[in-house]
Design an enzyme around this catalytic site. Structure first.
Site, PDB file in Angstrom:
ATOM      1  N   HIS A  44     -16.230  -3.316 -35.968  1.00  0.00           N
ATOM      2  CA  HIS A  44     -16.033  -4.770 -36.104  1.00  0.00           C
ATOM      3  C   HIS A  44     -14.830  -5.039 -36.995  1.00  0.00           C
ATOM      4  O   HIS A  44     -14.692  -4.383 -38.020  1.00  0.00           O
ATOM      5  CB  HIS A  44     -17.281  -5.414 -36.713  1.00  0.00           C
ATOM      6  CG  HIS A  44     -17.111  -6.882 -36.946  1.00  0.00           C
ATOM      7  ND1 HIS A  44     -17.177  -7.797 -35.913  1.00  0.00           N
ATOM      8  CD2 HIS A  44     -16.830  -7.580 -38.074  1.00  0.00           C
ATOM      9  CE1 HIS A  44     -16.975  -9.007 -36.403  1.00  0.00           C
ATOM     10  NE2 HIS A  44     -16.752  -8.920 -37.714  1.00  0.00           N
ATOM     11  N   GLY A  68       0.818  -1.203   0.000  1.00  0.00           N
ATOM     12  CA  GLY A  68       0.000   0.000   0.000  1.00  0.00           C
ATOM     13  C   GLY A  68       0.854   1.255   0.000  1.00  0.00           C
ATOM     14  O   GLY A  68       2.086   1.180   0.075  1.00  0.00           O
TER      15      GLY A  68
HETATM   16  P1  NAI Z   1      -2.619  -2.342  -2.650  1.00  0.00           P
HETATM   17  O1  NAI Z   1      -3.430  -1.726  -1.597  1.00  0.00           O
HETATM   18  O2  NAI Z   1      -3.142  -2.485  -4.025  1.00  0.00           O
HETATM   19  O3  NAI Z   1      -2.201  -3.834  -2.189  1.00  0.00           O
HETATM   20  C1  NAI Z   1      -1.521  -4.101  -1.012  1.00  0.00           C
HETATM   21  C2  NAI Z   1      -1.727  -5.563  -0.660  1.00  0.00           C
HETATM   22  O4  NAI Z   1      -0.849  -5.898   0.416  1.00  0.00           O
HETATM   23  C3  NAI Z   1      -3.131  -5.874  -0.181  1.00  0.00           C
HETATM   24  O5  NAI Z   1      -3.631  -6.954  -0.922  1.00  0.00           O
HETATM   25  C4  NAI Z   1      -2.953  -6.212   1.292  1.00  0.00           C
HETATM   26  O6  NAI Z   1      -3.873  -7.161   1.773  1.00  0.00           O
HETATM   27  C5  NAI Z   1      -1.526  -6.748   1.306  1.00  0.00           C
HETATM   28  N1  NAI Z   1      -0.842  -6.658   2.604  1.00  0.00           N
HETATM   29  C6  NAI Z   1      -0.862  -5.627   3.473  1.00  0.00           C
HETATM   30  N2  NAI Z   1      -0.073  -5.911   4.550  1.00  0.00           N
HETATM   31  C7  NAI Z   1       0.460  -7.136   4.338  1.00  0.00           C
HETATM   32  C8  NAI Z   1       1.344  -7.971   5.067  1.00  0.00           C
HETATM   33  N3  NAI Z   1       1.846  -7.588   6.237  1.00  0.00           N
HETATM   34  N4  NAI Z   1       1.671  -9.185   4.562  1.00  0.00           N
HETATM   35  C9  NAI Z   1       1.150  -9.584   3.367  1.00  0.00           C
HETATM   36  N5  NAI Z   1       0.322  -8.839   2.639  1.00  0.00           N
HETATM   37  C10 NAI Z   1      -0.031  -7.618   3.110  1.00  0.00           C
HETATM   38  O7  NAI Z   1      -1.236  -1.553  -2.638  1.00  0.00           O
HETATM   39  P2  NAI Z   1      -0.043  -1.508  -3.675  1.00  0.00           P
HETATM   40  O8  NAI Z   1      -0.041  -2.693  -4.568  1.00  0.00           O
HETATM   41  O9  NAI Z   1       1.171  -1.234  -2.874  1.00  0.00           O
HETATM   42  O10 NAI Z   1      -0.405  -0.256  -4.584  1.00  0.00           O
HETATM   43  C11 NAI Z   1      -0.434   1.044  -3.998  1.00  0.00           C
HETATM   44  C12 NAI Z   1      -1.256   2.019  -4.779  1.00  0.00           C
HETATM   45  O11 NAI Z   1      -0.728   2.257  -6.062  1.00  0.00           O
HETATM   46  C13 NAI Z   1      -2.671   1.549  -4.941  1.00  0.00           C
HETATM   47  O12 NAI Z   1      -3.492   2.571  -4.443  1.00  0.00           O
HETATM   48  C14 NAI Z   1      -2.848   1.378  -6.402  1.00  0.00           C
HETATM   49  O13 NAI Z   1      -4.117   1.799  -6.812  1.00  0.00           O
HETATM   50  C15 NAI Z   1      -1.753   2.230  -7.021  1.00  0.00           C
HETATM   51  N6  NAI Z   1      -1.263   1.578  -8.239  1.00  0.00           N
HETATM   52  C16 NAI Z   1      -2.066   1.493  -9.330  1.00  0.00           C
HETATM   53  C17 NAI Z   1      -1.653   0.836 -10.455  1.00  0.00           C
HETATM   54  C18 NAI Z   1      -2.583   0.735 -11.610  1.00  0.00           C
HETATM   55  O14 NAI Z   1      -3.570   1.438 -11.640  1.00  0.00           O
HETATM   56  N7  NAI Z   1      -2.315  -0.147 -12.566  1.00  0.00           N
HETATM   57  C19 NAI Z   1      -0.342   0.209 -10.554  1.00  0.00           C
HETATM   58  C20 NAI Z   1       0.398   0.316  -9.347  1.00  0.00           C
HETATM   59  C21 NAI Z   1      -0.060   0.989  -8.253  1.00  0.00           C
END
Ligand code: NAI
Length: 459
Positions: free
Chosen positions: A444, A265
């Site tokens: 299409h 996150g």
């Molecule tokens: P995220 O919130 O998407 O995922 C974090 C994951 O880590 C969750 O599934 C959570 O359950 C898990 N987690 C938390 N603590 C943990 C622990 N101690 N052990 C194991 N698992 C744990 O956050 P992420 O992937 O870091 O992305 C951050 C932000 O960046 C998001 O808000 C996302 O929307 C944005 N982002 C968007 C992208 C896109 O639109 N394609 C690409 C990359 C990032």
């Protein structure tokens, strides 16, 4: 005296600066690192560049499915990273040019808010003081790194989205902590180019907020390709290059890699730019801790003339949300009626196949108590999808209101759903019904026709 000062040159700040400059506001933007922010320098763009190299490599590896034989394809990690740097440089140059074209003054320095008085909002950067009638705060976010025991001692084995982009060598084994968007995109990239990948995720599913059926399909696809998923597993510590976690039975398990990516996150950047000198109100989490600057639907904070946009507001941390929020703030400064709506914010995960969704998921529809219907079809109902995705799986799912059949959510797995999704955003924004969607003439053959087919499958 400037009409608008902007702190932070990411997709919130630079898009707002462009719009403000174009509308004739005297605008100044402060950026301490590089214009383009996380999105352009260490987020969206560099990761998509890497993922595209992986996709091309995968085409070479799987060419035989299409009658194309490539002998012994290899991927040069160093060249892939170099190309990523070239793409970033080009696009940062583009943002610089856009600032110039819109007469925006760019200050490459750290800005510090000194306060607000009758004269205006005062900001210091280097030796200079600047005064502005309005301020837009777009300071973004950074990777949240929990204080896992042993994390500091592990040194440069540990990466966030930033460090992993600049690795000089491809890791042989990678452990990803957190199977969210960042975790899954890097897992996809490294799995495709031959790294052994393990994803340790606390929840029972990857990509938590995503439609359950779709995230489960994606997980199966990557599990088949060799990614090791440890779900419902909580990380308890790091021992050198080993991640220690508790499995669903409460047993301690270990997995090691030459690199460990922490992607659990992101956290809004609320400190270090003098926010405290304004008396801003914050959005608080359930423990009472500030997680973002509080804004209304016009992106106004509690301080007159002070706006915030993007990740710093603490929710919907997406580049495209930031840009739209920046535009809303500028329009309100210009006296135009505009408000931020969050019902149709698209979300894409750039794995291969891609996942793209907008609006309510099936689970959210259920929880909302709304009466709804669901229609879904395999992507194979699109001729173009079949032509281009030998053996490929995919699904298109539409959630609509039960009474009027207005589109409430669309979720897809399959390429190139990221490029189709904007049509679904428009459908939600305009409260289009399934019947109206049927009347639209789709080009299409395109994969987009799956939307029309799915709408027709509603009886
Ligand atoms: P995220 O919130 O998407 O995922 C974090 C994951 O880590 C969750 O599934 C959570 O359950 C898990 N987690 C938390 N603590 C943990 C622990 N101690 N052990 C194991 N698992 C744990 O956050 P992420 O992937 O870091 O992305 C951050 C932000 O960046 C998001 O808000 C996302 O929307 C944005 N982002 C968007 C992208 C896109 O639109 N394609 C690409 C990359 C990032």
């Amino acid at each position: 005296m400037y009409d608008l000062a902007i702190i932070g040159g990411g997709p919130g700040g630079y898009v707002a600066a462009e719009r403000a400059g174009a509308a004739g506001l005297s605008t100044i933007i402060f950026e301490k690192k590089s214009l383009g922010g996380v999105c352009l320098n260490e987020g969206c763009i560099p990761t998509k560049t890497l993922l595209y190299s992986a996709k091309v490599y995968n085409y070479a590896l799987t060419g035989e499915h299409y009658g194309v034989h490539v002998s012994n394809p290899t991927i040069d990690y160093g060249e892939v990273v170099k190309r990523k740097e070239k793409v970033v440089k080009k696009l940062v140059g583009g943002v610089k040019a856009a600032m110039k074209a819109n007469k925006v003054e760019v200050v490459a320095a750290e800005a510090m808010i000194e306060g607000r008085d009758a004269e205006g909002i005062k900001i210091k950067a280097g030796e200079n003081e600047y005064v502005a009638r309005n301020l837009l705060i777009c300071t973004g976010s950074e990777a949240a790194v929990p204080p896992f025991p042993g994390l500091k001692e592990a040194g440069d084995v540990i990466c966030t989205n930033r460090e992993i982009l600049d690795l000089k060598e491809q890791p042989k084994e990678l452990v990803v902590i957190g199977g969210g968007v960042i975790g899954m995109e890097f897992a996809a990239f490294y799995n495709t180019i031959g790294t052994k990948v393990t994803v340790v995720e606390m929840l029972p599913k990857i990509l938590g907020p995503l439609d359950d059926e779709i995230s489960s399909m994606l997980q199966k696809i990557y599990a088949k390709r060799g990614v090791n998923f440890c779900l419902s597993c909580k990380v308890t510590g790091i021992e050198g290059n080993t991640v220690v976690y508790e499995d669903p039975e409460g047993k301690t398990q270990k997995v090691c890699g030459d690199k460990i990516l922490v992607s659990v996150g992101r956290r809004a950047n609320l400190n270090g730019f003098g926010a405290e000198n304004l008396g801003l109100e914050y959005l608080l989490n359930k423990n009472g801790r500030p997680v973002g600057i509080k804004v209304d639907e016009h992106m106004r904070t509690n301080i007159p003339g002070v706006y915030a946009a993007g990740d710093v507001t603490g929710f919907s941390m997406l580049a495209h949300t930031a840009s739209r929020e920046g535009e809303v703030a500028v329009n309100n400064i210009l006296g135009k009626k505009d408000r931020m709506r969050y019902d149709a914010i698209p979300g894409v995960v750039y794995t291969n196949p891609e996942v793209a969704g907008v609006g309510l998921t099936e689970e959210q529809a259920k929880a909302s108590g709304k009466e709804y219907v669901i229609v879904k079809l395999p992507m194979a109902y699109s001729g173009r999808f079949v032509a281009e995705n030998e053996g490929g799986e995919g699904i298109c799912k539409i959630i609509a209101g039960k009474k009027y059949h207005e589109v409430l959510g669309v979720h897809m797995l399959g390429n190139p759903s990221s490029e189709i999704l904007y049509g679904c955003c428009m459908a939600i924004e305009t409260e289009m019904t399934l019947e109206q969607m049927r009347e639209v003439v789709f080009p299409h053959p395109t994969v987009s026709e799956i939307l029309k087919e799915t709408a027709f499958s509603f009886k």
